[in-house]
Design an enzyme around this catalytic site. Structure first.
Site, PDB file in Angstrom:
ATOM      1  N   LYS A 162     -33.916  -2.699  18.410  1.00  0.00           N
ATOM      2  CA  LYS A 162     -32.730  -3.761  17.570  1.00  0.00           C
ATOM      3  C   LYS A 162     -31.678  -2.694  17.814  1.00  0.00           C
ATOM      4  CE  LYS A 162     -32.363  -4.195  13.099  1.00  0.00           C
ATOM      5  NZ  LYS A 162     -31.580  -3.063  12.201  1.00  0.00           N
ATOM      6  N   LYS A 196     -45.772  -3.276  10.125  1.00  0.00           N
ATOM      7  CA  LYS A 196     -46.072  -2.742   8.541  1.00  0.00           C
ATOM      8  C   LYS A 196     -47.345  -3.681   8.220  1.00  0.00           C
ATOM      9  CE  LYS A 196     -41.446  -2.045   6.803  1.00  0.00           C
ATOM     10  NZ  LYS A 196     -41.101  -0.773   6.724  1.00  0.00           N
ATOM     11  N   GLU A 230     -32.670  -1.507  -0.955  1.00  0.00           N
ATOM     12  CA  GLU A 230     -32.768  -0.126  -0.527  1.00  0.00           C
ATOM     13  C   GLU A 230     -31.888   0.765  -1.775  1.00  0.00           C
ATOM     14  OE1 GLU A 230     -33.040   0.558   3.925  1.00  0.00           O
ATOM     15  OE2 GLU A 230     -31.608  -0.994   3.607  1.00  0.00           O
ATOM     16  N   HIS A 254     -35.455  -8.563  10.274  1.00  0.00           N
ATOM     17  CA  HIS A 254     -36.528  -8.465   9.427  1.00  0.00           C
ATOM     18  C   HIS A 254     -36.589  -9.313   8.340  1.00  0.00           C
ATOM     19  CE1 HIS A 254     -36.028  -4.583  11.126  1.00  0.00           C
ATOM     20  NE2 HIS A 254     -34.973  -3.834  10.343  1.00  0.00           N
ATOM     21  N   LYS A 354     -27.722  -2.171   0.497  1.00  0.00           N
ATOM     22  CA  LYS A 354     -27.817  -0.708   0.342  1.00  0.00           C
ATOM     23  C   LYS A 354     -27.572  -0.269  -0.967  1.00  0.00           C
ATOM     24  CE  LYS A 354     -28.141   0.336   4.980  1.00  0.00           C
ATOM     25  NZ  LYS A 354     -29.594   0.762   5.304  1.00  0.00           N
TER      26      LYS A 354
HETATM   27  C1  BG6 Z   1     -33.400  -0.902  10.059  1.00  0.00           C
HETATM   28  C2  BG6 Z   1     -31.915  -0.946   9.559  1.00  0.00           C
HETATM   29  O1  BG6 Z   1     -33.680  -1.796  10.958  1.00  0.00           O
HETATM   30  O2  BG6 Z   1     -34.354  -0.956   8.883  1.00  0.00           O
HETATM   31  C3  BG6 Z   1     -31.506  -0.102   8.582  1.00  0.00           C
HETATM   32  O3  BG6 Z   1     -31.072  -0.922  10.778  1.00  0.00           O
HETATM   33  C4  BG6 Z   1     -32.564  -0.189   7.347  1.00  0.00           C
HETATM   34  O4  BG6 Z   1     -30.515  -0.176   8.073  1.00  0.00           O
HETATM   35  C5  BG6 Z   1     -33.897  -0.193   7.699  1.00  0.00           C
HETATM   36  O5  BG6 Z   1     -32.404   0.838   6.477  1.00  0.00           O
HETATM   37  C6  BG6 Z   1     -35.128  -0.665   6.779  1.00  0.00           C
HETATM   38  O6  BG6 Z   1     -36.203  -0.330   7.286  1.00  0.00           O
HETATM   39  P1  BG6 Z   1     -37.329   0.012   6.127  1.00  0.00           P
HETATM   40  O7  BG6 Z   1     -38.692   0.036   6.825  1.00  0.00           O
HETATM   41  O8  BG6 Z   1     -37.071   1.283   5.500  1.00  0.00           O
HETATM   42  O9  BG6 Z   1     -37.411  -1.108   5.208  1.00  0.00           O
END
Ligand code: BG6
Length: 503
Positions: A162, A196, A230, A254, A354
């Site tokens: 991606k 996951k 996050e 996602h 974020k």
């Molecule tokens: C990525 C994004 O695809 O997924 C990031 O580009 C993000 O910005 C990340 O932090 C989150 O993934 P995970 O597995 O930490 O939830």
């Protein structure tokens, strides 16, 4: 994913384009190490890094090893960590690592790749595009022109990372350019959320427990909330993020994958075609909002200076390689509706951001309240609706909120929780989430990869937000360390609902 018993994957040459990038050292190589630890790689698997910086195979392998050891030792290393890199195991894997210095736009690079494949006893090859997306269609066109996607002498597969496009038109154009030189069966579009365990478990829990199906519909479910919070900011990715934003970065990929797992109809089998067809159908059933409705049902936020505990945090506009006037969102909250029989009338609220207060990826399914008649004389206002929380990370598991009688002579109620935490039942091996995805690609199982229609339907559903924001999309500030702007709470309070508390 659809296999019951697993054995070592077939031999092949795995070319990693963008070998010196972050993805290879942080995730792909640790995942390959973990697969080899578990005996899942064939002894004739060869790994070849491809990138423009000159290096020998030994130098490339040594760099990977140094990085992995450093992460291994770092206290609290997160995803991507390999616990206890074993010297002998690493040495066995390092022997299979090669390197090819080559420019992605030069035909000579592809001649060299053909020679590497010819040296192996089998003709199988995987081309993993761990590059910047601007190279995707060019590399694939060159692979096609050099005859490297011809499957007469073995399988030839391409893994595409991606972001897959930046809007509907660019995703359609990229799909068209891939499908010009190979078939859908050869294309593995990655969404690492599907690697996951807890995401895969949503399907297994829903469809292997008879109990759930009975209430998994608009008769019993009031609404669904999907959250990916996050605590990190944009770190070193300011330039990429500033032209991307939270919506493109997280939602069509996602968050929609999570939505699809929760909302899809039961597939006829756990195979790639059946699962991906149901996913495409449910994402395709997301109501396309008009521009006015897209504005009404979305909130864009951007973090400003703030704190996490005692730590002072910079605002987004002060982050390196971010435009100091940037209007890019680092937080987004959306309301979407799914127009099918199961879900009509059930809003799905999505949010991601974020620099929020905690790291938490979860799905909260909120059930319709009980008629409280018999509890009229109790503290009814304290009763919460029943929630089923499916936590994807960091505390993987499922929790169900119930009302129970508080002990004592009075009729008083309390919210209690039934729970299943992964860590209480299973020994979780350290993993990156990429192990299953790489293994599935080696064995040709596309269940956990996105088909062209899945990707395009995802972009189709977010396109109205992108279009609406182009004209009126002011970002609302929120302090770093807080859970998004006040307008996100209003999005739900208008519907007389509240966000499920995270953490
Ligand atoms: C990525 C994004 O695809 O997924 C990031 O580009 C993000 O910005 C990340 O932090 C989150 O993934 P995970 O597995 O930490 O939830």
């Amino acid at each position: 994913m659809s296999k019951h018993e697993i054995e070592a994957a077939p031999p092949c040459t795995l070319f990693l384009f963008g070998a010196n990038g972050d993805l290879v050292k942080r995730l792909l190589m640790p995942a390959l190490y973990n697969l080899s630890r578990d005996g899942l790689l064939d002894k004739n698997l060869r790994i070849v890094g491809v990138d423009h910086n000159p290096a020998t195979a030994g130098e490339f392998a040594a760099r990977l090893e140094a990085f992995m050891r450093e992460r291994d030792q770092a206290a609290g290393a997160g995803a991507g960590a390999v616990k206890c890199l074993d010297d002998k195991r690493w040495a066995r894997l390092a022997k299979r690592i090669g390197y090819l210095t080559g420019d992605f736009v030069e035909p000579a690079t592809y001649q060299a790749i053909a020679e590497r494949i010819a040296k192996n006893r089998n003709g199988n090859a995987i081309f993993y595009l761990a590059t910047s997306p601007r190279f995707f269609s060019g590399v694939v066109a060159q692979l096609g022109a050099a005859g490297l996607l011809d499957e007469r002498n073995g399988f030839r597969r391409v893994v595409v990372e991606k972001p897959f496009g930046h809007d509907l038109a660019s995703a359609e154009a990229l799909n068209a350019s891939l499908l010009k030189v190979m078939s859908e069966k050869q294309i593995f579009r990655i969404d690492h959320y599907l690697g996951k365990e807890t995401v895969q478990n949503i399907l297994v829990s829903r469809f292997s427990n008879g109990l759930f199906e009975a209430f998994w519909n608009n008769h019993y479910i009031d609404h669904v909330q999907i959250t990916a919070a996050e605590t990190v900011g944009v770190e070193t990715r300011g330039a990429f993020y500033d032209s991307t934003g939270a919506l493109r970065d997280m939602v069509p990929n996602h968050l929609f994958q999570l939505l699809a797992m929760v909302a899809m109809e039961p597939p006829a089998a756990f195979g790639a075609d059946a699962v991906r067809t149901e996913k495409a159908k449910v994402i395709g059933a997301i109501r396309p909002w008009s521009k006015a409705m897209a504005l009404k049902h979305s909130v864009r936020g951007q973090y400003t200076e703030g704190r996490q505990g005692r730590k002072k945090l910079a605002g987004y506009r002060q982050e390196p390689r971010v435009d100091p006037q940037s209007n890019t969102e680092t937080y987004v909250a959306l309301k979407v509706m799914i127009d099918n029989w199961r879900w009509v009338g059930v809003p799905f609220y999505l949010r991601t951001g974020k620099r929020m207060s905690v790291r938490d990826t979860e799905i909260a399914i909120c059930f319709k309240p009980a008629p409280y008649a018999q509890f009229r004389d109790t503290e009814v206002e304290r009763l919460k609706p029943n929630y089923l929380k499916i936590q994807i990370q960091p505390n993987e598991g499922m929790w169900f909120d119930l009302q129970a009688k508080r002990p004592g002579p009075a009729l008083a109620m309390e919210n209690v929780e039934l729970g299943f935490a992964y860590k209480d039942f299973f020994k979780m091996q350290p993993s990156t989430g990429y192990e299953t995805l790489i293994y599935d690609c080696l064995t040709g199982d596309q269940t956990l990869f996105q088909r062209a229609d899945n990707i395009e339907n995802g972009w189709r559903a977010v396109q109205p937000f992108l279009d609406a924001w182009r004209e009126h999309g002011e970002v609302q500030p929120y302090a770093a360390g807080e859970d998004g702007p006040a307008a996100a709470d209003e999005l739900l309070s208008r519907d007389r609902r509240v966000w499920h508390s995270i953490g």
